[in-house]
Scaffold this active site. Structure first.
Site, mmCIF file in Angstrom:
data_model
loop_
_atom_site.group_PDB
_atom_site.id
_atom_site.type_symbol
_atom_site.label_atom_id
_atom_site.label_comp_id
_atom_site.label_asym_id
_atom_site.label_seq_id
_atom_site.Cartn_x
_atom_site.Cartn_y
_atom_site.Cartn_z
ATOM 1 C CG ASP A 39 38.323 40.421 54.089
ATOM 2 O OD1 ASP A 39 39.572 40.302 53.897
ATOM 3 O OD2 ASP A 39 37.667 41.340 53.809
ATOM 4 C CB THR A 72 43.419 41.608 53.645
ATOM 5 O OG1 THR A 72 42.623 40.471 53.497
ATOM 6 C CG2 THR A 72 42.897 42.882 52.679
ATOM 7 C CB THR A 73 44.996 37.043 55.811
ATOM 8 O OG1 THR A 73 43.446 37.303 55.567
ATOM 9 C CG2 THR A 73 44.970 36.346 57.142
ATOM 10 C CG ASP A 393 38.599 39.510 49.185
ATOM 11 O OD1 ASP A 393 38.534 40.759 49.268
ATOM 12 O OD2 ASP A 393 39.411 38.946 50.207
#
Length: 541
Positions: A39, A72-73, A393
């Site tokens: 994550d 987020t990545t 998530d």
């Protein structure tokens, strides 16, 4: 410029964590514990960075996590790429403000394009919702149990969804609690229709299992009010002492009678429940201390046991709120204010179970609960922590879709489509701005490119064919299949993402790139002084 380097470096660290073939990172946190995750946010949280520009990169993944919970990545990779493509213009002495205004314009057009591409979704269609969650989970360690995980996430979010006077409120953080219990296997995880807390009953003779309990929630203590500081009472006569004890007893008896009046089966309180009396006796005369200890036993727990009420004490405030939402009880702060409507009757079953090493209290089978607990089982702490992050998530993605029911195809398809749009629009632009504008279009291709890289296919070949595919009509949904690295139709594969997540990703990435392009020099404000002093010192010798 100072800023493109570190930004790109951070992006490189995270790059391998995108897509279903993502690699995990193993981090040692300062305390010596281990974090295993892919994550983006979790990784960057643990990395210690000195460079200020890199710090702001880390900041954005946190923003992304708080706002929409997923992507987020991607946001880091995109921002890194935006900076990287800006570098050549800066080398050609183009002024940063020009690049910035081009980026701004590109961002507006990107968001418009997203809206055009997006398709509305029927949130009541379970299979569609599962597909969306599935594409969020697929890139994670949980993907092996994705069926289970999708259902868990969807159930949990559906449970805590509230509609009040036309506005939807989905508060995952407060009302969908994840309880991690090491042991067992991941397949044992489930969403409880109710709440679970890590507590046991206060007295061994209380019932451990109750069907259809009547539940009372308190946040006052069931013990005699002790003084804040050390209080001394001087007693001259023997009778006075008995009187004091009697007052204490009556007080507690009164409280208990208030509770027993409602005939509840279960009592939760955030504070303590007295077991013994709190008067300590020091007597000069010595002798008859036996009759004093004798009286200490008639206290709250015993009244409750006699009335056949199970009590659980020192419940966390958040847990108490969750119980209230699950069984329809109200939290009462004074016992004399207890009313019939404060009693929760929504729960179907109360039981205390021993899992692994500890006792857990379950309040389950609630009718229409508005709070829930997700029980995670797994082999080790690290695995559980990662599973929890993945579920967070997934639940966020669910929430986003429920709040903003529009979908975009995943797998880099959106990026390619938007990129194509921008390239077309850039032809209409005149002047210097068209170059950075076009560069944004190129930067977007980093997402599909990374997906291809991560599963080891030939980047150039696949990307070129993907570009060609997107020039045809009705090919918006074509992207990279992250498992095999070949082209495929995302609509057919059922890989979808919420519009909210994508839009936020683009906004955050471009804004950050703009922010960092504004910086032309990093001046450190506190190091210089020492050096001059040293120099002076050496000269003086």
């Amino acid at each position: 410029p100072v800023q493109a380097g570190p930004g790109a470096t951070i992006a490189d660290v995270i790059r391998t964590c995108l897509g279903p073939r993502a690699m995990m990172k193993m981090l040692l946190d300062p305390t010596g514990g281990i974090v295993m995750t892919n994550d983006g946010n979790a990784i960057l949280r643990e990395i210690q960075v000195q460079h200020p520009a890199a710090k702001s990169m880390i900041e954005i993944s946190r923003t992304q996590d708080e706002e929409v919970g997923d992507g987020t990545t991607s946001v880091i990779i995109l921002a890194g790429e935006m900076l990287a493509v800006a570098e050549q213009f800066l080398e050609q002495q183009m002024h940063p403000t020009v690049i910035i205004s081009a980026y701004r314009r590109a961002l507006e057009d990107m968001l418009d394009t997203l809206k055009e591409i997006s398709t509305p979704v029927d949130t009541s269609d379970r299979s569609m919702m599962l597909k969306i969650v599935h594409s969020a989970i697929n890139t994670k360690a949980l993907s092996r149990w994705s069926e289970l995980a999708c259902n868990i996430a969807l159930d949990a979010v559906r449970t805590v969804e509230l509609e009040e006077s036309g506005r939807k409120e989905i508060d995952i953080k407060k009302y969908a609690k994840v309880e991690k219990v090491p042991g067992g296997i991941i397949e044992d995880s489930c969403v409880l229709r109710g709440v679970m807390i890590n507590k046991d009953v206060t007295h061994p003779r209380m019932r451990r299992m109750i069907k259809n309990p009547r539940i009372v929630l308190l946040d006052c203590s069931l013990e005699y009010k002790k003084g804040e500081s050390q209080t001394d009472i001087e007693i001259s006569k023997e009778e006075d002492f008995a009187r004091i004890l009697q007052m204490e007893e009556e007080y507690i008896q009164q409280i208990c009678e208030d509770i027993i009046r409602l005939k509840p089966d279960l009592l939760f309180t955030e504070k303590g429940i007295s077991g013994t009396c709190h008067l300590q006796l020091s007597r000069e005369s010595g002798g008859k201390s036996s009759e004093v200890t004798f009286k200490q036993r008639y206290l709250a727990q015993h009244y409750l046991v006699k009335a056949n009420i199970t009590a659980i004490r020192r419940v966390r405030k958040t847990d108490n709120n969750r119980i209230a939402r699950a069984c329809g009880a109200r939290i009462v702060s004074r016992t004399d204010e207890l009313r019939e409507e404060d009693v929760g009757v929504g729960a179907g079953l109360f039981e205390v179970k021993k899992i692994g090493d500890e006792y857990f209290t379950f309040i389950t089978e609630c009718k229409d609960p508005k709070a829930c607990t997700i029980l995670l089982r797994g082999a080790s702490k690290e695995i559980l922590a990662e599973v929890e992050r993945n579920l967070q998530d997934a639940m966020q993605v669910c929430r986003n879709v429920l709040l903003d029911p529009f979908l975009l195809p995943g797998g880099g398809a959106v990026e390619m489509a938007v990129s194509k749009h921008l390239t077309e629009r850039s032809r209409a632009l005149t002047g210097v701005e068209q170059w950075p504008y076009r560069a944004v279009a190129q930067a977007l291709e980093v997402i599909p490119r990374t997906l291809i890289q991560n599963c080891g296919a030939s980047t150039i070949r696949v990307l070129t064919s993907l570009r060609a595919k997107h020039t045809q009509d009705n090919s918006v949904c074509w992207g990279v299949d992250g498992e095999s690295g070949c082209l495929s139709d995302m609509a057919a594969l059922g890989i979808w993402e919420p519009l909210a997540v994508k839009a936020q990703t683009y906004k955050t990435a471009v804004e950050t790139a703009i922010l960092l392009l504004r910086i032309d020099d990093i001046v450190s404000g506190h190091k210089k002084k020492d050096k001059e002093e040293q120099m002076g010192g050496q000269g003086a010798e």
